[in-house]
Design a protein around this motif. Structure first.
Motif, mmCIF file in Angstrom:
data_model
loop_
_atom_site.group_PDB
_atom_site.id
_atom_site.type_symbol
_atom_site.label_atom_id
_atom_site.label_comp_id
_atom_site.label_asym_id
_atom_site.label_seq_id
_atom_site.Cartn_x
_atom_site.Cartn_y
_atom_site.Cartn_z
ATOM 1 N N VAL A 202 -37.498 3.868 -23.753
ATOM 2 C CA VAL A 202 -38.635 3.636 -22.855
ATOM 3 C C VAL A 202 -39.881 4.148 -23.574
ATOM 4 O O VAL A 202 -39.903 5.289 -24.048
ATOM 5 N N THR A 204 -44.453 3.516 -24.443
ATOM 6 C CA THR A 204 -45.747 2.855 -24.281
ATOM 7 C C THR A 204 -46.186 2.368 -25.652
ATOM 8 O O THR A 204 -45.650 2.790 -26.687
ATOM 9 N N ARG A 216 -45.366 2.904 -31.018
ATOM 10 C CA ARG A 216 -44.648 3.343 -29.831
ATOM 11 C C ARG A 216 -44.804 4.847 -29.601
ATOM 12 O O ARG A 216 -44.691 5.636 -30.541
ATOM 13 N N LEU A 219 -41.062 7.760 -24.158
ATOM 14 C CA LEU A 219 -40.702 8.625 -23.046
ATOM 15 C C LEU A 219 -39.219 8.946 -23.136
ATOM 16 O O LEU A 219 -38.808 10.095 -22.907
ATOM 17 N N ILE A 235 -42.952 9.110 -14.743
ATOM 18 C CA ILE A 235 -43.860 8.185 -15.396
ATOM 19 C C ILE A 235 -45.299 8.483 -14.977
ATOM 20 O O ILE A 235 -45.538 9.097 -13.938
ATOM 21 N N THR A 239 -49.832 3.519 -16.208
ATOM 22 C CA THR A 239 -49.626 3.339 -17.645
ATOM 23 C C THR A 239 -48.599 2.237 -17.875
ATOM 24 O O THR A 239 -47.557 2.218 -17.221
ATOM 25 N N TYR A 241 -45.492 0.587 -19.278
ATOM 26 C CA TYR A 241 -44.261 0.986 -19.959
ATOM 27 C C TYR A 241 -43.439 -0.249 -20.338
ATOM 28 O O TYR A 241 -43.516 -1.292 -19.684
ATOM 29 N N TYR A 243 -39.293 -1.252 -22.033
ATOM 30 C CA TYR A 243 -37.994 -0.690 -22.410
ATOM 31 C C TYR A 243 -37.140 -1.716 -23.145
ATOM 32 O O TYR A 243 -37.290 -2.932 -22.979
#
Length: 603
Positions: A202, A204, A216, A219, A235, A239, A241, A243
């Protein structure tokens, strides 16, 4: 030495069948007896006509170039060297397979490219050391006639003990995220063949201006999950996200998906709009409830105009409200914008008191254009008059203005199009359009490179006395749950109203917006139930009960009902003395009975 774990190639067809591995091909190069792995027999190439002699391999049909014997192993020379298997059937197990081999590079950290020539995305890399080591690569997308190539593109190396079986691990198919809240979401994927667990990533994406690529920020990275979903907590709301998920089987880990899954809420709940406050002659404050997943709100202000005169200006502006440091020679360029009346602008170029359309880059961006909202232009017989001033810059010498309509199937049809020529000096234009319908729009653009500047835009429609027309005034974007609207431009008998939508808009602008349904509509001037604007006639009446509008029509005139979005809901000229119509949703409706206009609220 522990085998290097490699990843597989993007899945094409995945199945949940049980894993039954079988060796498809294996080769130990025992026939390559000349030379050694330290000093290959470089004086005698194994391949002279593209094919490895059949007596040198366990399975005939190996091919390539730049291949040499190396004491029981094959040496692949740097550059154009390559070794390819015969055509083999790797379609079993959903096209998933494993490649196992030993290798030793001339230079440590040499990349080894392995690819399937029958599958454009079937490739992978192993990073070789300068000592013998075992490697396992999981691949996907195998075909009935795959040819696996071991390339020497990045450096020379010895290879031995190649085994390819169809017991690979499939790359999971990603499913949309669910259970999205302000603090968490659930990542989902399908079960895939051969996997006993999954590695979840996961992250951003952060743009790096130095490398001009997105990097990247994780998280979760390689988080092992045994099932096919995982709730991701903590989270940062707003933002964007993403995955990906890798399939795992023992020590084997597949590649991740080529395209990550974007984490976007499935829906945003509609706010509840409240009665307007601080109502003055030309302004009011709207307010509404908080929406569950909205990051911003749009307050849409509309007005309903009831005609007393033969023409009505739905737009009449000199763009004096455009405040910018931009000039005609150096305008302020944007990708999109909006002007009063809720006209959308694609590729605007703002100059003080002027609206420009930037058509310099339509090979990279969209065509520049100015597009109106949807109007019911069937009023007054469908005649629309458009006038404006225009001039060109950067070699643009012409443009066009058109009237179109949205069809019931969601398509677009153009009713009329008028072209005009421009110079570098302002010139006035006037065009008349006919055939306006209930879902019409106006568009202005150019098919030429350059810039088109517009001023003094006026769009007028013919209207019969008593006809009503819904006109968007302005849309306000705000992160708050209240907003003040002003400069409404209301005329005699006009009424103002508003509704609100909640919007999930990520803070980096990477995802498409998720917009809620419309809130309830609010009439500003304290109107409730019925507000008749026609001359008093106790024999003609309009009443509302829930979603039903009941009309008493003793003179048998035409009855028209329009909704808040400008659609004509009912048009009945049957002459029936009474009529009951059920409207599709709560909100403001304008009912015209034999030329008399009534504004009602259905709830």
């Amino acid at each position: 030495m522990k085998p290097t774990l490699l990843t597989g190639i993007f899945a094409f067809a995945l199945y949940s069948a049980p894993l039954h591995a079988s060796v498809v091909i294996e080769e130990d190069f025992s026939g390559f007896s000349k030379g050694t792995d330290v000093a290959p027999d470089m004086g005698s190439p194994v391949i002279t006509d593209g094919i490895v002699p059949a007596e040198l391999t366990k399975t005939p049909g190996w091919s390539g170039s730049g291949v040499f014997q190396a004491g029981g192993s094959a040496y692949i020379s740097a550059g154009e060297g390559s070794l390819a298997t015969p055509a083999i059937n790797l379609s079993g197990n959903g096209g998933n397979y494993k490649i196992m081999f030993r290798a030793k590079a001339d230079v440590a950290s040499t990349p080894l490219l392995i690819m399937d020539t029958q599958n454009g995305s079937g490739y992978g890399f192993a990073t070789l050391t300068d000592e013998w080591a075992e490697y396992t690569m999981t691949m996907n997308g195998g075909t009935h006639a795959s040819v696996i190539v071991f390339s020497g593109m990045y450096g020379g190396y010895c290879i031995d003990d190649i085994v390819i079986d169809d017991g690979g691990v499939g790359i999971p198919v990603l499913l949309p995220a669910s259970d999205f809240t302000r603090g968490s979401f659930t990542a989902n994927w399908e079960e895939t063949v051969g996997a006993d667990s999954y590695a979840l990533n996961v992250f951003t994406l952060r743009y790096d201006p130095v490398t001009t690529i997105f990097k990247r920020d994780y998280l979760l990275e390689g988080y092992i999950v045994e099932g096919t979903s995982h709730t991701v907590a903590d989270i940062d709301f707003g933002t964007p996200y993403y995955y990906t998920v890798c399939g795992c089987q023992g020590g084997n880990v597949t590649f991740e998906q080529e395209q990550p899954m974007r984490v976007i809420p499935e829906a945003v709940s509609a706010p509840v709009a409240y009665a307007a406050t601080d109502v003055n002659a030309d302004s009011f404050t709207g307010s509404w409830s908080e929406s569950d997943l909205a990051t911003v709100y749009a307050m849409h202000v509309v007005k309903v105009h009831t005609a007393r005169q033969a023409t009505y200006d739905i737009v009449n502006t000199d763009f004096s409200y455009i405040h910018t440091e931009g000039t005609v020679d150096k305008p302020q360029k944007e990708l999109s914008g909006r002007i009063d009346g809720d006209w959308e602008v694609v590729m605007p170029a703002f100059a003080k008191g002027l609206l420009g359309l930037n058509n310099q880059d339509f090979s990279l961006f969209d065509d520049a254009m100015l597009v109106s909202p949807v109007y019911d232009l069937s009023v007054g017989g469908g005649h629309v008059s458009i006038s404006f001033d225009a001039m060109g810059r950067r070699n643009l010498t012409g443009g066009f203005v058109a009237m179109g309509r949205y069809t019931d199937s969601g398509g677009i049809e153009y009713v009329e199009r008028k072209e005009f020529d421009v110079t570098e000096n302002m010139k006035s234009f006037h065009f008349d359009f006919y055939g306006g319908s209930a879902r019409s729009f106006i568009l202005m653009s150019s098919e030429m490179l350059g810039m088109l500047f517009i001023d003094n835009l006026r769009v007028s429609v013919d209207m019969n006395p008593g006809e009503s027309l819904l006109v968007p005034v302005r849309t306000y974007d705000t992160a708050q749950t209240s907003c003040t609207a002003s400069s409404l431009g209301l005329g005699h008998d006009d009424i103002a109203g508003y509704y609100v939508t909640g919007i999930y808009r990520d803070n980096a602008g990477q995802f498409p917006e998720v917009v809620s349904e419309m809130s309830n509509s609010v009439v500003v001037a304290g109107l409730a139930g019925i507000d008749a604007t026609s001359d008093d006639d106790s024999n003609v009446s309009v009443t509302v009960s829930g979603m039903d509008i009941r009309i008493a029509n003793p003179y048998g005139g035409c009855v028209v009902i329009c909704s808040a979005d400008g659609r004509r809901i009912v048009s009945d000229c049957s002459g029936d003395a009474t009529l009951t119509c059920r409207v599709p949703s709560a909100g403001i409706y304008v009912v015209t009975v034999d030329g008399r206009a009534f504004k009602v609220i259905a709830d």
